[in-house]
Design a protein around this motif. Sequence first.
Motif, PDB file in Angstrom:
ATOM      1  N   GLN A 103      11.117  -2.423  -6.565  1.00  8.90           N
ATOM      2  CA  GLN A 103      12.198  -3.623  -7.128  1.00  8.90           C
ATOM      3  C   GLN A 103      11.905  -4.649  -5.596  1.00  8.90           C
ATOM      4  O   GLN A 103      12.188  -6.280  -6.233  1.00  8.90           O
ATOM      5  CB  GLN A 103      13.528  -2.701  -6.679  1.00  8.90           C
ATOM      6  N   ALA A 104      11.295  -4.122  -4.346  1.00  6.91           N
ATOM      7  CA  ALA A 104      11.363  -5.033  -3.348  1.00  6.91           C
ATOM      8  C   ALA A 104       9.504  -5.658  -3.179  1.00  6.91           C
ATOM      9  O   ALA A 104       9.630  -6.966  -3.356  1.00  6.91           O
ATOM     10  CB  ALA A 104      11.147  -4.638  -1.544  1.00  6.91           C
ATOM     11  N   GLU A 105       9.183  -5.298  -3.885  1.00  9.04           N
ATOM     12  CA  GLU A 105       7.594  -6.533  -3.811  1.00  9.04           C
ATOM     13  C   GLU A 105       7.005  -6.272  -5.504  1.00  9.04           C
ATOM     14  O   GLU A 105       7.009  -5.228  -6.097  1.00  9.04           O
ATOM     15  CB  GLU A 105       6.902  -5.455  -3.512  1.00  9.04           C
ATOM     16  N   GLY A 106       6.889  -7.011  -5.650  1.00 14.48           N
ATOM     17  CA  GLY A 106       6.297  -7.989  -7.425  1.00 14.48           C
ATOM     18  C   GLY A 106       4.457  -7.712  -6.971  1.00 14.48           C
ATOM     19  O   GLY A 106       4.602  -6.946  -5.962  1.00 14.48           O
ATOM     20  N   PRO A 107       4.368  -7.290  -8.070  1.00 15.62           N
ATOM     21  CA  PRO A 107       2.373  -7.219  -8.411  1.00 15.62           C
ATOM     22  C   PRO A 107       1.397  -8.292  -6.949  1.00 15.62           C
ATOM     23  O   PRO A 107       1.086  -8.816  -5.953  1.00 15.62           O
ATOM     24  CB  PRO A 107       1.967  -7.888  -9.586  1.00 15.62           C
ATOM     25  N   GLU A 108       2.508  -9.829  -6.662  1.00 13.89           N
ATOM     26  CA  GLU A 108       1.463 -10.946  -6.421  1.00 13.89           C
ATOM     27  C   GLU A 108       2.005 -10.486  -4.495  1.00 13.89           C
ATOM     28  O   GLU A 108       1.259 -10.497  -3.958  1.00 13.89           O
ATOM     29  CB  GLU A 108       2.583 -12.495  -6.424  1.00 13.89           C
ATOM     30  N   GLU A 109       3.033  -9.137  -4.039  1.00 16.82           N
ATOM     31  CA  GLU A 109       3.439  -8.812  -3.124  1.00 16.82           C
ATOM     32  C   GLU A 109       2.283  -8.123  -2.793  1.00 16.82           C
ATOM     33  O   GLU A 109       1.553  -7.989  -1.422  1.00 16.82           O
ATOM     34  CB  GLU A 109       4.461  -8.716  -2.558  1.00 16.82           C
ATOM     35  N   THR A 110       1.974  -6.664  -3.628  1.00 14.33           N
ATOM     36  CA  THR A 110       1.453  -6.275  -3.276  1.00 14.33           C
ATOM     37  C   THR A 110      -0.283  -6.535  -3.044  1.00 14.33           C
ATOM     38  O   THR A 110      -0.570  -5.980  -2.644  1.00 14.33           O
ATOM     39  CB  THR A 110       1.386  -5.390  -3.928  1.00 14.33           C
ATOM     40  N   ALA A 111      -0.537  -7.128  -4.332  1.00 11.24           N
ATOM     41  CA  ALA A 111      -1.818  -7.557  -4.234  1.00 11.24           C
ATOM     42  C   ALA A 111      -2.434  -8.533  -2.909  1.00 11.24           C
ATOM     43  O   ALA A 111      -2.880  -8.479  -2.693  1.00 11.24           O
ATOM     44  CB  ALA A 111      -2.144  -8.836  -5.010  1.00 11.24           C
ATOM     45  N   ALA A 112      -1.210  -9.384  -1.725  1.00 17.21           N
ATOM     46  CA  ALA A 112      -1.036 -10.183  -0.881  1.00 17.21           C
ATOM     47  C   ALA A 112      -1.419  -9.469   0.184  1.00 17.21           C
ATOM     48  O   ALA A 112      -2.693  -9.016   1.556  1.00 17.21           O
ATOM     49  CB  ALA A 112      -0.110 -10.950  -0.873  1.00 17.21           C
ATOM     50  N   ALA A 113      -0.856  -7.685   0.034  1.00 19.00           N
ATOM     51  CA  ALA A 113      -0.442  -7.118   1.398  1.00 19.00           C
ATOM     52  C   ALA A 113      -1.966  -6.304   1.510  1.00 19.00           C
ATOM     53  O   ALA A 113      -2.682  -5.874   2.088  1.00 19.00           O
ATOM     54  CB  ALA A 113       0.610  -6.246   1.201  1.00 19.00           C
ATOM     55  N   LYS A 114      -2.585  -6.041  -0.116  1.00 15.68           N
ATOM     56  CA  LYS A 114      -3.909  -5.289  -0.261  1.00 15.68           C
ATOM     57  C   LYS A 114      -4.770  -6.730   0.276  1.00 15.68           C
ATOM     58  O   LYS A 114      -5.428  -5.906   0.921  1.00 15.68           O
ATOM     59  CB  LYS A 114      -4.258  -4.917  -1.406  1.00 15.68           C
ATOM     60  N   ASP A 115      -5.251  -7.401   0.460  1.00 17.50           N
ATOM     61  CA  ASP A 115      -5.523  -8.362   0.047  1.00 17.50           C
ATOM     62  C   ASP A 115      -6.626  -8.838   1.930  1.00 17.50           C
ATOM     63  O   ASP A 115      -7.099  -8.772   2.783  1.00 17.50           O
ATOM     64  CB  ASP A 115      -5.571  -9.795  -0.215  1.00 17.50           C
ATOM     65  N   GLN A 116      -5.088  -9.004   2.296  1.00 17.23           N
ATOM     66  CA  GLN A 116      -4.517  -8.932   3.972  1.00 17.23           C
ATOM     67  C   GLN A 116      -4.629  -7.659   4.703  1.00 17.23           C
ATOM     68  O   GLN A 116      -5.340  -7.427   5.574  1.00 17.23           O
ATOM     69  CB  GLN A 116      -3.466  -9.213   4.236  1.00 17.23           C
ATOM     70  N   ALA A 117      -4.662  -6.450   4.311  1.00 18.18           N
ATOM     71  CA  ALA A 117      -5.339  -5.225   5.013  1.00 18.18           C
ATOM     72  C   ALA A 117      -7.266  -5.502   5.184  1.00 18.18           C
ATOM     73  O   ALA A 117      -7.908  -4.499   4.822  1.00 18.18           O
ATOM     74  CB  ALA A 117      -4.988  -4.308   4.041  1.00 18.18           C
TER      75      ALA A 117
END
Length: 181
Positions: A103-117
Amino acid sequence: MEDEKLVRRLQKGSRTALEQAINRYTAYVSTIVWRTLGAAATREDTEEVVSDVFLSLWSHAHELDPKQGLRPWLGAVARNRATDCLRKTKPTVPLPEDDGPSQAEGPEETAAAKDQAERLWQAVDGLGEPDRTLFLRHYYYGEKLSEAVRGLGLSTGAARIRLSRGRKKLREILTKGGEGL
């Protein structure tokens, strides 16, 4: 002189010579591997890397210089194989364990976090040795600095300086959008 004869016998394909090298240098190779892997090492990982070192000895015996002896070559290969083992355990971004989307993260946030990692991993991987191993052992595996420097040939003070400079370099790389990668 014994090592020179041992190398020459290895180059001729003597399995007895390989057994003698294993018996003579297993403790030495194991110590280097254990110190390089640090807290990240399981017994199985250590044994696998040590086995890889002696398999490399057998496979590359024809490339050895008998006058150099085995100890320096085995030490270098052990450090390199252990560092490779550390690299294989790439950190990943943990995904939510439930079946539905967060609920807190959408696909964009998840993808951004994965990209940053992934960018962070590439930046750390781009550091030279011994900085890469030091970063992995201290920050990723959570080793105390005094443990992380073991086997790297660094004093604790020198390690602190390297970590500080490395953090600054990583910050620059990551804030520039990965231009330094």
